[in-house]
Design an enzyme around this catalytic site. Structure first.
Site, PDB file in Angstrom:
ATOM      1  N   LYS A  35     -29.267  60.086  69.337  1.00 13.79           N
ATOM      2  CA  LYS A  35     -30.201  59.046  70.082  1.00 13.79           C
ATOM      3  C   LYS A  35     -29.459  57.739  71.001  1.00 13.79           C
ATOM      4  O   LYS A  35     -27.809  57.943  70.577  1.00 13.79           O
ATOM      5  CB  LYS A  35     -30.525  58.206  68.498  1.00 13.79           C
ATOM      6  CG  LYS A  35     -30.285  57.505  67.809  1.00 13.79           C
ATOM      7  CD  LYS A  35     -31.079  57.060  66.901  1.00 13.79           C
ATOM      8  CE  LYS A  35     -30.084  56.557  65.785  1.00 13.79           C
ATOM      9  NZ  LYS A  35     -31.086  55.989  64.653  1.00 13.79           N
ATOM     10  N   TYR A 264     -11.611  29.492  78.313  1.00 17.23           N
ATOM     11  CA  TYR A 264     -12.765  28.703  77.470  1.00 17.23           C
ATOM     12  C   TYR A 264     -12.571  27.660  77.173  1.00 17.23           C
ATOM     13  O   TYR A 264     -12.169  27.645  75.562  1.00 17.23           O
ATOM     14  CB  TYR A 264     -14.330  28.828  78.073  1.00 17.23           C
ATOM     15  CG  TYR A 264     -14.492  30.009  79.259  1.00 17.23           C
ATOM     16  CD1 TYR A 264     -14.643  28.731  80.391  1.00 17.23           C
ATOM     17  CD2 TYR A 264     -15.194  31.084  79.235  1.00 17.23           C
ATOM     18  CE1 TYR A 264     -14.639  29.515  81.312  1.00 17.23           C
ATOM     19  CE2 TYR A 264     -15.566  31.427  80.447  1.00 17.23           C
ATOM     20  CZ  TYR A 264     -15.132  30.642  82.333  1.00 17.23           C
ATOM     21  OH  TYR A 264     -15.877  31.465  82.992  1.00 17.23           O
TER      22      TYR A 264
END
Length: 392
Positions: A35, A264
């Protein structure tokens, strides 16, 4: 063949090795769970490697996942067990996909699709024995059991299987495991009593396959262990080999002065003159932003810390005042097998309070998956192939 700037390399020989390990722990047949596109490794590629190594069946969550595997040419038995109201039961029947049923309403929809198709649907009943997730609710069990018996009698369905999910498979001696097995066996006895005997039964996930062989029935249903991740890291790796290695090219090197902030908000400021390396990997590619300041990568066998914030597209590594012997074009291992003390998916998971299932299945974006039938660095380079993460 040049490696992509950001590469998730999948070693299919490790898939085969892990399936062999799992088979050595059980006398049951092995259903490999592929899956979520094979936990981010590529469902069809993993499926073929696992089947060649002795697995006999496949499991996925949704019918769409099962149909994608079929379109990729995999013909082995495959079961899908989680459905919405819009799920394509007719398509599943046409593609010979087994359908997991978790409620009387789902059974009615499957039977209706089978009547239109004029062929029986292969059904597995999913029994909720305590997880309280999908699976037949105890209050609806009698109704569903009667419905299954009726559908079997009228040949609308073939009852291929009965299954359940464990709550505490990674805690092998927890009494909940035995209680769930007892509830499951009682439910199967109910089905037999009403004339709906399932052909196969399965309970065990990766952890139970490796640590509770007594819980195996006709099949075991391992997932994460197929991909080389331990389902119980505190108990060791069971000889499993990690399948995915995530690596990035060093795009550039930059000398910076002490006191210079990086990325940042300048959450990291260089404590000395140093050199930083730029890597093309960010949170859009599956590197969690929470890994900011917690990452270590391996370049040319040496470990270096990630510094500053992980950005959407890139991250920065401190390679030291002398540059650490790193050159543009070198490859940084973000996570992999752990060889030589290198970083692993488990390291990432533990750093952010998660599990390695989330790490490997979350690799995405611009990452390019590559495949080989032997580990990276062996002589078999001809088996290598490439696929984008987003490819159908």
């Amino acid at each position: 063949m040049n490696s992509p700037a950001l590469e998730a390399h999948v070693d299919l020989s490790a898939v085969a090795h892990n399936v062999e390990i799992l088979r050595s722990h059980t006398t049951a047949q092995v259903m490999v769970v592929v899956k979520a596109d094979g936990y981010g490794h590529g469902a069809a590629q993993v499926a073929r490697a696992a089947l060649a190594a002795g697995a006999t069946e496949l499991g996925v969550a949704t019918i769409d996942e099962a149909l994608a595997v079929r379109r990729d040419g995999v013909g082995a038995p495959i079961l899908a067990w989680m459905h919405s109201r819009g799920s394509d039961f007719a398509g599943a029947i046409d593609a010979d996909v087994q359908i997991g049923v978790s409620s009387p309403r789902q059974l009615d929809a499957v039977v209706a699709a089978a009547r239109v198709a004029r062929r029986p649907a292969a059904v597995t009943v999913k029994i909720d024995t305590g997880l309280a997730r999908n699976g037949v609710a105890p209050a609806e069990w009698d109704q569903l059991a009667a419905g299954l018996a009726k559908a079997v009698a009228e040949q609308s369905i073939v009852l291929r299987g009965a299954m359940t999910h464990l709550v505490r498979g990674d805690e092998p001696r927890h009494p909940e495991n035995d209680l769930q097995a007892q509830r499951f066996d009682e439910a199967v006895a109910d089905l037999i009593r009403v004339g709906a005997r399932p052909q196969v039964q399965h309970i065990s996930n990766s952890a139970a396959t490796l640590m509770r062989p007594d819980l195996a029935r006709d099949l075991v249903r391992p997932g994460i262990a197929v991909y080389g991740r331990s389902p119980a890291p505190d108990r060791g790796d069971f000889g499993l080999r990690p399948v995915m290695t995530l690596s990035a090219e060093v795009l550039s090197l930059k000398k910076i002065k002490a006191g210079q902030g990086v990325s940042y908000s300048h959450t990291w400021v260089a404590p000395r003159d140093t050199t930083v390396a730029l890597l093309p990997a960010g949170y859009a590619d599956g590197v969690p932003r929470l890994m900011s300041g917690r990452l270590r990568v391996q370049i040319n066998g040496r470990g270096f810390p990630g510094v500053g914030r992980v950005c959407m597209d890139q991250m920065v590594v401190d390679v030291g005042p002398d540059g650490g012997g790193v050159a543009e074009g070198d490859r940084a291992i973000l996570f992999g097998t752990g060889a030589g003390g290198g970083p692993t998916a488990l390291d990432w998971a533990e750093a952010i309070g998660s599990i390695d299932y989330e790490i490997v299945s979350g690799i995405r974006g611009r990452t390019v998956r590559t495949y080989s039938a032997e580990p990276v660095g062996t002589s078999d380079t001809g088996s290598r192939s490439t696929q984008g993460i987003g490819a159908p």
